[in-house]
Design a protein around this motif. Structure first.
Motif, PDB file in Angstrom:
ATOM      1  N   GLY A  58      -6.551 -21.762 -12.775  1.00 22.73           N
ATOM      2  CA  GLY A  58      -5.198 -22.124 -13.162  1.00 22.73           C
ATOM      3  C   GLY A  58      -4.457 -20.928 -13.725  1.00 22.73           C
ATOM      4  N   ILE A  60      -1.440 -20.015 -16.193  1.00 25.22           N
ATOM      5  CA  ILE A  60      -0.639 -20.635 -17.242  1.00 25.22           C
ATOM      6  C   ILE A  60       0.209 -19.577 -17.937  1.00 25.22           C
ATOM      7  CG2 ILE A  60      -2.332 -22.475 -17.594  1.00 25.22           C
ATOM      8  CD1 ILE A  60      -3.227 -21.061 -20.152  1.00 25.22           C
ATOM      9  N   VAL A 211      -5.235 -28.317 -16.351  1.00 28.12           N
ATOM     10  CA  VAL A 211      -5.861 -27.004 -16.158  1.00 28.12           C
ATOM     11  C   VAL A 211      -7.234 -26.973 -16.816  1.00 28.12           C
ATOM     12  CG1 VAL A 211      -5.707 -24.549 -16.734  1.00 28.12           C
ATOM     13  CG2 VAL A 211      -3.683 -25.749 -15.921  1.00 28.12           C
ATOM     14  N   CYS A 215      -9.862 -26.907 -13.754  1.00 28.84           N
ATOM     15  CA  CYS A 215     -10.077 -25.492 -13.442  1.00 28.84           C
ATOM     16  C   CYS A 215     -11.310 -24.956 -14.166  1.00 28.84           C
ATOM     17  CB  CYS A 215      -8.854 -24.663 -13.831  1.00 28.84           C
ATOM     18  SG  CYS A 215      -7.343 -25.139 -12.968  1.00 28.84           S
ATOM     19  N   ALA A 218      -9.083 -19.907 -16.205  1.00 25.91           N
ATOM     20  CA  ALA A 218      -7.623 -19.867 -16.284  1.00 25.91           C
ATOM     21  C   ALA A 218      -7.190 -18.450 -16.624  1.00 25.91           C
ATOM     22  CB  ALA A 218      -7.100 -20.845 -17.334  1.00 25.91           C
ATOM     23  N   TRP A 220      -3.976 -16.439 -18.317  1.00 20.82           N
ATOM     24  CA  TRP A 220      -2.775 -16.580 -19.151  1.00 20.82           C
ATOM     25  C   TRP A 220      -1.914 -15.338 -18.949  1.00 20.82           C
ATOM     26  CZ3 TRP A 220      -3.209 -16.095 -25.197  1.00 20.82           C
ATOM     27  CH2 TRP A 220      -1.908 -16.049 -25.759  1.00 20.82           C
ATOM     28  N   SER A 232     -11.618 -21.928 -18.706  1.00 18.04           N
ATOM     29  CA  SER A 232     -10.302 -22.564 -18.798  1.00 18.04           C
ATOM     30  C   SER A 232     -10.014 -23.159 -20.176  1.00 18.04           C
ATOM     31  CB  SER A 232     -10.164 -23.641 -17.717  1.00 18.04           C
ATOM     32  OG  SER A 232     -11.141 -24.651 -17.867  1.00 18.04           O
ATOM     33  N   VAL A 236      -6.893 -21.951 -22.439  1.00 19.63           N
ATOM     34  CA  VAL A 236      -5.876 -22.938 -22.787  1.00 19.63           C
ATOM     35  C   VAL A 236      -5.732 -23.053 -24.295  1.00 19.63           C
ATOM     36  CG1 VAL A 236      -5.387 -25.424 -22.803  1.00 19.63           C
ATOM     37  CG2 VAL A 236      -5.982 -24.283 -20.662  1.00 19.63           C
TER      38      VAL A 236
END
Length: 247
Positions: A58, A60, A211, A215, A218, A220, A232, A236
């Protein structure tokens, strides 16, 4: 998951020009007596990451962080100013509502066109057609020009077509931003099915819960720079904590 990379992004940077004054024609440049004025801003700066085969990643970050720009670079819609991107296998991209559809063509014609773009012959698309239409729920409108579709119908048919071609790599930008609850649930179920089957998925989403849930890792992004790339839930949490601290 073999551990081999399906997507490799190495030191990618992408700049855009933001015009304050623009000459639309040579005549306007002569009449105004000056050149167009613009500033250059960095959409991506030295971004590097690797997505393993069969992995779901993901992207983000806040608005303007470079998520969609990175996805478009991976899809070869945009060309980086520097750095390299390598991908393996067939790529299917759903980057915006109606992405890849011709507005004057019908839903049926667009499905066949999209299949041809992805290297499928007409017989193969025909074998998938009923599945595509049923998932999208546009049976009554499949022979209407897609310019007459609602945004929800657009995205349903676009997503259904993108996943039906059985891509090796699926790139998706906010696929759940448009659509009702039932469609969102079916999308997530199909993504989970594709993930189990080994499809590599890179998706942009503002839904941090999804996410973290769907996922494995991830990335960022903030103002075009990669802040953190890892597990992830950890990424997050870092992003959420940073957002709350800056609020």
């Amino acid at each position: 998951m073999s551990g081999e990379p399906s997507v490799v992004v190495e030191h990618v940077s992408k700049n855009f020009r933001q015009f304050s004054e623009r000459n639309q024609t040579l005549k306007s440049a002569v009449m105004r007596g000056r050149v167009s004025r613009y500033r250059t801003f960095a959409a991506l700066t030295d971004v590097s990451l690797r997505v393993r085969e069969g992995e779901t990643v993901g992207l983000i970050g806040g608005n303007g962080s470079g998520k969609s720009t990175l996805l478009k670079c991976i899809a070869r819609i945009l060309q980086p100013d520097s750095g390299t991107i390598r991908t393996r296998g067939r790529i299917s991209a759903l980057l915006e509502v109606g992405s890849g559809f011709h507005p004057e063509l019908t839903g049926r014609e667009n499905v066949y066109l999209s299949g041809a773009i992805h290297g499928l012959n007409r017989a193969k698309v025909s074998s998938l057609f009923d599945e595509i239409v049923a998932f999208a729920g546009v049976d009554d409108f499949i022979d209407e020009p897609v310019k007459n579709y609602s945004s929800g119908m657009y995205v349903r048919l676009g997503f259904s077509t993108a996943v039906a071609v059985r891509p090796d790599v699926l790139l998706a930008d906010e696929i759940l931003a448009v659509g009702d609850v039932d469609f969102q649930a079916r999308c997530l179920a199909r993504i989970e099915e594709m993930r189990r089957q080994g499809t590599t998925i890179v998706l942009v989403s503002h839904d941090l819960h999804n996410v973290a849930q769907f996922c494995s890792r991830a990335a960022w992004l903030d103002h075009g720079r990669l802040v953190e790339f890892g597990e992830s839930r950890k990424v997050v949490a870092s992003y959420s904590n940073s957002y709350r601290a800056g609020a």
